[in-house]
Design a protein around this motif. Structure first.
Motif, PDB file in Angstrom:
ATOM      1  N   ASN A  30      46.486   4.778 -29.824  1.00 50.66           N
ATOM      2  CA  ASN A  30      47.174   3.548 -28.910  1.00 50.66           C
ATOM      3  C   ASN A  30      47.315   4.554 -27.285  1.00 50.66           C
ATOM      4  O   ASN A  30      46.836   3.486 -26.381  1.00 50.66           O
ATOM      5  N   ASP A  31      47.240   5.670 -27.801  1.00 52.66           N
ATOM      6  CA  ASP A  31      46.659   6.083 -25.998  1.00 52.66           C
ATOM      7  C   ASP A  31      45.047   6.541 -25.594  1.00 52.66           C
ATOM      8  O   ASP A  31      45.326   5.858 -24.822  1.00 52.66           O
ATOM      9  N   ASN A  32      44.227   5.556 -26.218  1.00 54.01           N
ATOM     10  CA  ASN A  32      42.857   5.489 -25.916  1.00 54.01           C
ATOM     11  C   ASN A  32      43.084   4.192 -25.426  1.00 54.01           C
ATOM     12  O   ASN A  32      42.378   3.414 -24.559  1.00 54.01           O
ATOM     13  N   LEU A  33      43.729   3.005 -26.308  1.00 52.15           N
ATOM     14  CA  LEU A  33      43.830   1.856 -25.908  1.00 52.15           C
ATOM     15  C   LEU A  33      44.653   1.223 -24.507  1.00 52.15           C
ATOM     16  O   LEU A  33      44.317   1.051 -23.751  1.00 52.15           O
ATOM     17  N   LYS A  34      45.589   2.353 -24.544  1.00 55.49           N
ATOM     18  CA  LYS A  34      46.664   2.588 -23.240  1.00 55.49           C
ATOM     19  C   LYS A  34      45.175   2.332 -22.115  1.00 55.49           C
ATOM     20  O   LYS A  34      45.578   1.467 -21.208  1.00 55.49           O
ATOM     21  N   GLU A  35      44.506   4.014 -22.156  1.00 54.95           N
ATOM     22  CA  GLU A  35      43.396   3.295 -21.319  1.00 54.95           C
ATOM     23  C   GLU A  35      42.756   2.445 -21.036  1.00 54.95           C
ATOM     24  O   GLU A  35      42.101   2.038 -19.798  1.00 54.95           O
ATOM     25  N   VAL A  36      42.528   1.957 -21.859  1.00 52.42           N
ATOM     26  CA  VAL A  36      40.761   0.589 -22.203  1.00 52.42           C
ATOM     27  C   VAL A  36      41.952  -0.624 -21.141  1.00 52.42           C
ATOM     28  O   VAL A  36      41.289  -1.310 -20.428  1.00 52.42           O
ATOM     29  N   ILE A  37      42.854  -0.667 -21.775  1.00 47.45           N
ATOM     30  CA  ILE A  37      43.935  -2.320 -20.960  1.00 47.45           C
ATOM     31  C   ILE A  37      44.079  -1.471 -19.799  1.00 47.45           C
ATOM     32  O   ILE A  37      44.378  -2.749 -19.307  1.00 47.45           O
ATOM     33  N   MET A  38      44.509  -0.214 -19.682  1.00 47.60           N
ATOM     34  CA  MET A  38      45.071   0.115 -17.849  1.00 47.60           C
ATOM     35  C   MET A  38      43.480   0.421 -17.121  1.00 47.60           C
ATOM     36  O   MET A  38      43.446  -0.412 -15.679  1.00 47.60           O
ATOM     37  N   ALA A  39      42.810  -0.052 -17.449  1.00 47.45           N
ATOM     38  CA  ALA A  39      41.051   0.046 -17.255  1.00 47.45           C
ATOM     39  C   ALA A  39      41.636  -1.935 -16.334  1.00 47.45           C
ATOM     40  O   ALA A  39      40.268  -2.327 -15.513  1.00 47.45           O
ATOM     41  N   SER A  40      40.855  -2.255 -17.913  1.00 47.12           N
ATOM     42  CA  SER A  40      40.686  -4.077 -17.624  1.00 47.12           C
ATOM     43  C   SER A  40      41.726  -4.664 -17.065  1.00 47.12           C
ATOM     44  O   SER A  40      41.396  -5.770 -15.771  1.00 47.12           O
ATOM     45  N   TYR A  41      43.509  -4.125 -17.166  1.00 50.21           N
ATOM     46  CA  TYR A  41      44.019  -4.426 -15.820  1.00 50.21           C
ATOM     47  C   TYR A  41      43.872  -4.912 -14.519  1.00 50.21           C
ATOM     48  O   TYR A  41      44.264  -5.315 -13.370  1.00 50.21           O
ATOM     49  N   LEU A  42      43.702  -3.394 -14.280  1.00 47.66           N
ATOM     50  CA  LEU A  42      43.061  -3.035 -12.839  1.00 47.66           C
ATOM     51  C   LEU A  42      41.685  -3.546 -12.905  1.00 47.66           C
ATOM     52  O   LEU A  42      41.700  -4.437 -10.958  1.00 47.66           O
TER      53      LEU A  42
ATOM     54  N   HIS B  61      43.109  -8.605 -23.786  1.00 53.69           N
ATOM     55  CA  HIS B  61      43.014  -8.940 -25.322  1.00 53.69           C
ATOM     56  C   HIS B  61      41.654  -9.297 -25.207  1.00 53.69           C
ATOM     57  O   HIS B  61      40.738  -8.703 -26.648  1.00 53.69           O
ATOM     58  N   LYS B  62      41.034 -10.368 -24.912  1.00 54.17           N
ATOM     59  CA  LYS B  62      39.411 -11.073 -25.013  1.00 54.17           C
ATOM     60  C   LYS B  62      39.402  -9.887 -24.026  1.00 54.17           C
ATOM     61  O   LYS B  62      37.543  -9.724 -25.031  1.00 54.17           O
ATOM     62  N   ASP B  63      39.475  -8.788 -23.159  1.00 51.46           N
ATOM     63  CA  ASP B  63      37.944  -7.946 -22.790  1.00 51.46           C
ATOM     64  C   ASP B  63      37.755  -6.821 -23.913  1.00 51.46           C
ATOM     65  O   ASP B  63      37.718  -7.109 -23.772  1.00 51.46           O
ATOM     66  N   LEU B  64      39.175  -6.265 -24.458  1.00 50.56           N
ATOM     67  CA  LEU B  64      38.342  -5.410 -25.651  1.00 50.56           C
ATOM     68  C   LEU B  64      38.255  -5.898 -26.175  1.00 50.56           C
ATOM     69  O   LEU B  64      37.235  -5.186 -27.157  1.00 50.56           O
ATOM     70  N   GLN B  65      38.182  -7.427 -27.070  1.00 52.82           N
ATOM     71  CA  GLN B  65      37.545  -7.978 -28.114  1.00 52.82           C
ATOM     72  C   GLN B  65      35.787  -7.558 -27.969  1.00 52.82           C
ATOM     73  O   GLN B  65      34.925  -7.340 -28.723  1.00 52.82           O
ATOM     74  N   ALA B  66      36.249  -7.904 -26.836  1.00 53.17           N
ATOM     75  CA  ALA B  66      34.635  -8.149 -25.966  1.00 53.17           C
ATOM     76  C   ALA B  66      33.967  -7.208 -26.615  1.00 53.17           C
ATOM     77  O   ALA B  66      32.549  -6.545 -26.206  1.00 53.17           O
ATOM     78  N   GLN B  67      35.090  -5.699 -26.229  1.00 51.07           N
ATOM     79  CA  GLN B  67      33.887  -4.046 -25.841  1.00 51.07           C
ATOM     80  C   GLN B  67      34.261  -3.512 -27.116  1.00 51.07           C
ATOM     81  O   GLN B  67      33.895  -2.788 -27.699  1.00 51.07           O
ATOM     82  N   GLY B  68      34.142  -4.358 -28.399  1.00 47.43           N
ATOM     83  CA  GLY B  68      34.254  -3.920 -30.084  1.00 47.43           C
ATOM     84  C   GLY B  68      35.084  -3.300 -30.188  1.00 47.43           C
ATOM     85  O   GLY B  68      35.193  -2.675 -30.992  1.00 47.43           O
ATOM     86  N   TYR B  69      37.122  -3.532 -29.643  1.00 49.71           N
ATOM     87  CA  TYR B  69      37.464  -2.559 -30.219  1.00 49.71           C
ATOM     88  C   TYR B  69      38.019  -4.017 -31.004  1.00 49.71           C
ATOM     89  O   TYR B  69      38.583  -5.365 -30.501  1.00 49.71           O
ATOM     90  N   SER B  70      39.019  -3.694 -32.058  1.00 52.03           N
ATOM     91  CA  SER B  70      39.470  -4.592 -33.585  1.00 52.03           C
ATOM     92  C   SER B  70      41.263  -4.153 -33.065  1.00 52.03           C
ATOM     93  O   SER B  70      41.483  -3.498 -33.638  1.00 52.03           O
TER      94      SER B  70
ATOM     95  N   GLN C 227      50.355  -6.882 -25.984  1.00 52.01           N
ATOM     96  CA  GLN C 227      51.231  -6.888 -25.696  1.00 52.01           C
ATOM     97  C   GLN C 227      52.227  -5.540 -25.289  1.00 52.01           C
ATOM     98  O   GLN C 227      53.596  -5.323 -24.177  1.00 52.01           O
ATOM     99  N   LYS C 228      52.561  -4.727 -26.752  1.00 50.82           N
ATOM    100  CA  LYS C 228      53.761  -3.924 -26.763  1.00 50.82           C
ATOM    101  C   LYS C 228      52.551  -3.132 -26.022  1.00 50.82           C
ATOM    102  O   LYS C 228      53.721  -2.211 -25.570  1.00 50.82           O
ATOM    103  N   LEU C 229      51.315  -2.837 -25.708  1.00 48.75           N
ATOM    104  CA  LEU C 229      51.262  -1.629 -25.444  1.00 48.75           C
ATOM    105  C   LEU C 229      51.517  -1.720 -24.010  1.00 48.75           C
ATOM    106  O   LEU C 229      51.914  -0.623 -22.871  1.00 48.75           O
ATOM    107  N   MET C 230      51.201  -2.727 -23.067  1.00 46.93           N
ATOM    108  CA  MET C 230      51.254  -3.076 -21.745  1.00 46.93           C
ATOM    109  C   MET C 230      52.560  -2.921 -21.560  1.00 46.93           C
ATOM    110  O   MET C 230      53.224  -2.297 -19.898  1.00 46.93           O
ATOM    111  N   ARG C 231      54.088  -3.791 -22.188  1.00 45.66           N
ATOM    112  CA  ARG C 231      54.991  -3.065 -22.298  1.00 45.66           C
ATOM    113  C   ARG C 231      55.570  -1.197 -21.831  1.00 45.66           C
ATOM    114  O   ARG C 231      56.352  -1.176 -20.694  1.00 45.66           O
ATOM    115  N   GLU C 232      54.588  -0.560 -22.826  1.00 48.20           N
ATOM    116  CA  GLU C 232      55.167   0.857 -22.163  1.00 48.20           C
ATOM    117  C   GLU C 232      54.394   1.131 -21.067  1.00 48.20           C
ATOM    118  O   GLU C 232      54.213   2.026 -20.818  1.00 48.20           O
TER     119      GLU C 232
END
Length: 286
Positions: free
Chosen positions: A41-53, A65-74, A81-86
């Motif tokens: 989750n900590d790793n995903l949060k970094e990737v999510i924040m990078a996509s968001y910014l 979510h589509k960005d993460l899938q394009a980068q190979g994350y399952s 959504q949950k990690l974005m709320r956090e």
């Protein structure tokens, strides 16, 4: 409790009694190592924040979510959504146009060939166009004219001017024709503003064998795709960057160029395009 212990020098034993927690449970919690899920989750949060910014805070969970899938994350969209709320982040929200039937009786002065059918079977089959107002501090109101291809949702031409006149919409149309190979029976849809009903504009359309379609008077839902684009642009670009207005015409132009060419056409994911950008979608259609 650790905070109270270190800050106020309260004893661990006394704090455990107050909070009715066994000392063994406290030390077990204090010494526990993060689980593999926590680390993931900590790793995903970094990737999510990078996509968001990277999207200038415009993307919500579906596009990230589509960005993460394009980068190979399952990962599921719910987890994103949950990690974005956090993380305490969310997309810039805008109110979408929702077509409704008009309650007013409006005389049909010119043909509406689209009749709110905003689908197209191929590129350069249906274009929609409109003008929107943008305020600048030094140059007062400026006017953005845009043309959108309904197949790819790409802004194929746009012009910014200090004057809202027929020349503005002619320049926008010329820009589109300079970069596109138009198909037979191309329809261009607009409202019934004086620029679009002018003899000069319609003569130019006839010369290029383009059929003109019109919205009913006072009915923006007849041209909701381009209205929606301008609303998105104002929400994600203009209002997000300049609550008081742009400094001048040039700064406005630079901002629009960066948004339309640098983000909207090339990187912004569209749910109607299977979450591809307009440029990516057109490459597949070529």
């Amino acid at each position: 409790m650790q905070f109270l212990h270190e800050t106020y020098n309260y004893s661990i034993n006394g704090l455990c009694n107050v909070f009715e927690v066994a000392r063994s449970s406290f030390y077990e919690y204090q010494n526990r190592k993060p689980s593999s899920r926590d680390l993931e989750n900590d790793n995903l949060k970094e990737v999510i924040m990078a996509s968001y910014l990277e999207s200038d805070k415009r993307y919500g969970a579906p596009k990230i979510h589509k960005d993460l899938q394009a980068q190979g994350y399952s990962v599921s969209e719910k987890r994103v959504q949950k990690l974005m709320r956090e993380l305490g982040i969310q997309s810039i929200i805008r109110k979408k146009y929702r077509p409704t039937s008009s309650t007013k009786s409006v005389t049909q002065e010119r043909p509406n060939l689209l009749k709110r059918d905003f689908t197209a079977k191929k590129l350069n089959q249906k274009w929609v166009t409109d003008i929107t107002y943008i305020y600048t501090l030094s140059d007062s109101w400026c006017y953005l004219s845009s043309i959108l291809d309904l197949k790819s949702r790409k802004i194929i031409s746009w012009k910014l001017s200090r004057n809202m006149d027929t020349q503005l919409v002619l320049d926008t149309l010329e820009g589109a024709l300079s970069t596109r190979t138009i198909s037979d029976n191309l329809i261009l849809h607009s409202d019934q503003g004086s620029q679009y009903t002018s003899n000069a504009y319609n003569k130019y359309l006839e010369e290029h064998q383009i059929t003109h379609s019109y919205s009913e008077k006072g009915c923006p839902y007849d041209n909701s795709c381009i209205e929606s684009f301008h609303a998105t642009l104002k929400k994600e670009c203009i209002y997000a960057e300049n609550s008081m207005g742009y400094k001048d015409f040039d700064s406005c132009y630079q901002s629009l160029f960066q948004y339309i060419e640098g983000f909207y056409n090339s990187r912004r994911r569209h749910s109607s395009l299977n979450y591809l950008s307009p440029n990516e979608y057109e490459k597949l259609e070529a």
